[in-house]
Design a protein around this motif. Structure first.
Motif, mmCIF file in Angstrom:
data_model
loop_
_atom_site.group_PDB
_atom_site.id
_atom_site.type_symbol
_atom_site.label_atom_id
_atom_site.label_comp_id
_atom_site.label_asym_id
_atom_site.label_seq_id
_atom_site.Cartn_x
_atom_site.Cartn_y
_atom_site.Cartn_z
ATOM 1 N N TYR A 1 0.842 -1.204 0.000
ATOM 2 C CA TYR A 1 0.000 0.000 0.000
ATOM 3 C C TYR A 1 0.869 1.243 0.000
ATOM 4 O O TYR A 1 2.066 1.199 0.343
ATOM 5 C CB TYR A 1 -0.914 0.020 1.234
ATOM 6 C CG TYR A 1 -0.199 0.422 2.514
ATOM 7 C CD1 TYR A 1 -0.195 1.752 2.940
ATOM 8 C CD2 TYR A 1 0.489 -0.512 3.279
ATOM 9 C CE1 TYR A 1 0.474 2.129 4.099
ATOM 10 C CE2 TYR A 1 1.153 -0.149 4.428
ATOM 11 C CZ TYR A 1 1.148 1.171 4.843
ATOM 12 O OH TYR A 1 1.811 1.548 5.983
ATOM 13 N N THR A 2 0.272 2.368 -0.365
ATOM 14 C CA THR A 2 0.857 3.687 -0.118
ATOM 15 C C THR A 2 -0.226 4.550 0.520
ATOM 16 O O THR A 2 -1.408 4.431 0.185
ATOM 17 C CB THR A 2 1.347 4.372 -1.411
ATOM 18 O OG1 THR A 2 0.247 4.542 -2.311
ATOM 19 C CG2 THR A 2 2.448 3.566 -2.075
ATOM 20 N N GLU B 1 -0.725 8.614 1.349
ATOM 21 C CA GLU B 1 -0.204 9.974 1.243
ATOM 22 C C GLU B 1 -1.176 10.927 1.928
ATOM 23 O O GLU B 1 -2.358 10.973 1.593
ATOM 24 C CB GLU B 1 -0.045 10.366 -0.225
ATOM 25 C CG GLU B 1 0.573 11.748 -0.421
ATOM 26 C CD GLU B 1 0.737 12.109 -1.892
ATOM 27 O OE1 GLU B 1 1.579 12.981 -2.187
ATOM 28 O OE2 GLU B 1 0.017 11.536 -2.736
#
Length: 417
Positions: free
Chosen positions: A320-321, A323
């Motif tokens: 996952y990312t 932000e």
């Protein structure tokens, strides 16, 4: 000091004219303004400003409207701006708005004719109990009304016309400032602060009569992307890790009784998923994160990431990312350094014969960002209610008090200068 009178009903005439112009903004558009139709209202406002004698009124390429009411005082005074936004919310249609005036409201249910299922009841709208005998404006049942924030536009325009017609009422330089795209969080993205040339100001975009808001949420936005493992569903055992299902599990793991808009009020913050899309291989969700202190805001972001990590631990082949980006910050930190701006706003409301209510807002305004751009800017009531919905309404008499408050603010700054 002269007082404002809506004797010729110009206030509601202006408001109805503006409400009929579709100015819905579009969060998916990359342009500024996000919809060119916002400029239709901008051109109308410029023309009206020119007609009342505001000779430098103009709209720039990005749809911002600027105008100056020159000082008529011998004193050295700060330059004040009054700001409202021209766009209406994407949450509800703003096309073919048909404003209806309900004269001398007596507490009855307001059944909107184009969709009789839309009924505005005092039981659901507590502020209506203070409106007996007043004139209520609604839409017709199929659209929002646009009082958010065309009430503010009409009020500032009425105050501008008052000052131009009454040169004996002393004031410093006043700037008129109308913005596009506030509803999608871009209201001051392209604002030309040099052209504005002000020291501080007031947004006219609040709700209840008498309210002055000097505190907003601090706000972050978060984008979560899940990268799963896709394979043929007929041969997926032990191999597939669906990004859609992982994302759904993360959303289901987040608290349901706390930290969510449905379960919070007053000074409680939240983590709120606002959109999601995806396939087996990749899925994405957008969140808004809100609280009144930066410390709690950061803690909510950390909690979101911890929840993601907790779920992702079950899916070792996926990743996952996350932000997290700042959107705006609580303007109280700035306004507390300039106490007279709020104090004089309170005095102006009380001079209009209204009880002032100093409040926090569970949201943001153009003033939130302007405050951090060097222009401290609390929010004054415009009288709008049930905004972003087909049940939106506004009281003409509350709007009249907002006009008088705007006039009083300028006069108080001149008197105390």
């Amino acid at each position: 000091m002269s007082t404002y009178s809506n004797f010729n009903k110009t206030l509601e005439q202006r408001f109805i004219k503006y409400a009929k112009i579709d100015t819905q903004s579009d969060p998916d558009s990359p342009t500024c303004p996000s919809t060119s139709k916002q400029k239709n209202l901008g051109r109308e406002l410029v023309q009206e400003l020119l007609e009342i004698g505001v000779s430098d009124a103009e709209m720039d390429d990005n749809g911002y409207v600027y105008g100056t009411i020159p000082s008529n005082s011998d004193k050295q005074l700060p330059v004040i701006f009054f700001c409202s936004h021209m766009d209406t919310s994407p949450d509800c249609s703003g096309e073919n708005v048909k404003p209806i005036i309900h004269d001398k409201y007596q507490g009855q249910d307001l059944i909107l004719p184009d969709d009789p299922k839309i009924v505005i009841k005092m039981a659901d709208h507590k502020d209506l109990k203070h409106q007996i005998g007043n004139d209520i404006i609604t839409a017709s049942g199929t659209t929002l009304l646009g009082a958010d924030n065309k009430a503010g536009l009409a009020e500032i325009m009425e105050a501008a016309a008052f000052f131009m017609k009454n040169p004996g009422v002393k004031h410093g330089t006043i700037k008129v400032f109308f913005t596009p795209d506030e509803e999608i969080g871009r209201g001051v993205d392209k604002a030309n602060l040099k052209k504005l040339g002000a020291d501080f100001g007031y947004t006219i975009d609040g709700e209840t009569l008498g309210s002055i808001e000097d505190e907003t949420f601090s706000a972050d936005g978060a984008t979560l992307k899940i990268y799963g493992v896709s394979t043929h569903p007929g041969f997926a055992k032990g191999k597939m890790e669906s990004a859609i299902k992982i994302l759904a599990e993360i959303l289901d793991t987040l608290p349901k009784d706390t930290l969510t808009p449905e379960a919070t009020h007053q000074k409680e913050g939240f983590i709120h998923p606002v959109s999601m899309h995806g396939q087996v291989e990749e899925a994405e969700a957008q969140f808004i994160i809100r609280d009144f202190t930066n410390e709690k805001l950061a803690a909510h972001g950390q909690f979101l990431e911890e929840t993601v990590k907790q779920v992702m631990a079950k899916y070792p082949k996926s990743s996952y990312t996350l932000e997290i980006k700042a959107q705006y910050r609580n303007m109280k930190e700035v306004l507390d350094q300039h106490p007279k701006i709020v104090q004089y706003g309170i005095q102006a409301i009380e001079r209009a014969g209204v009880v002032a209510k100093q409040q926090s807002i569970r949201g943001g305004t153009d003033g939130s960002r302007l405050s951090y751009m060097g222009l401290p800017c609390p929010n004054i009531f415009a009288g709008e209610h049930a905004f972003h919905s087909k049940q939106e309404w506004v009281s003409v008499q509350d709007m009249e008090k907002a006009v008088q408050t705007i006039i009083n603010i300028a006069c108080i700054w001149e008197e105390k200068g």
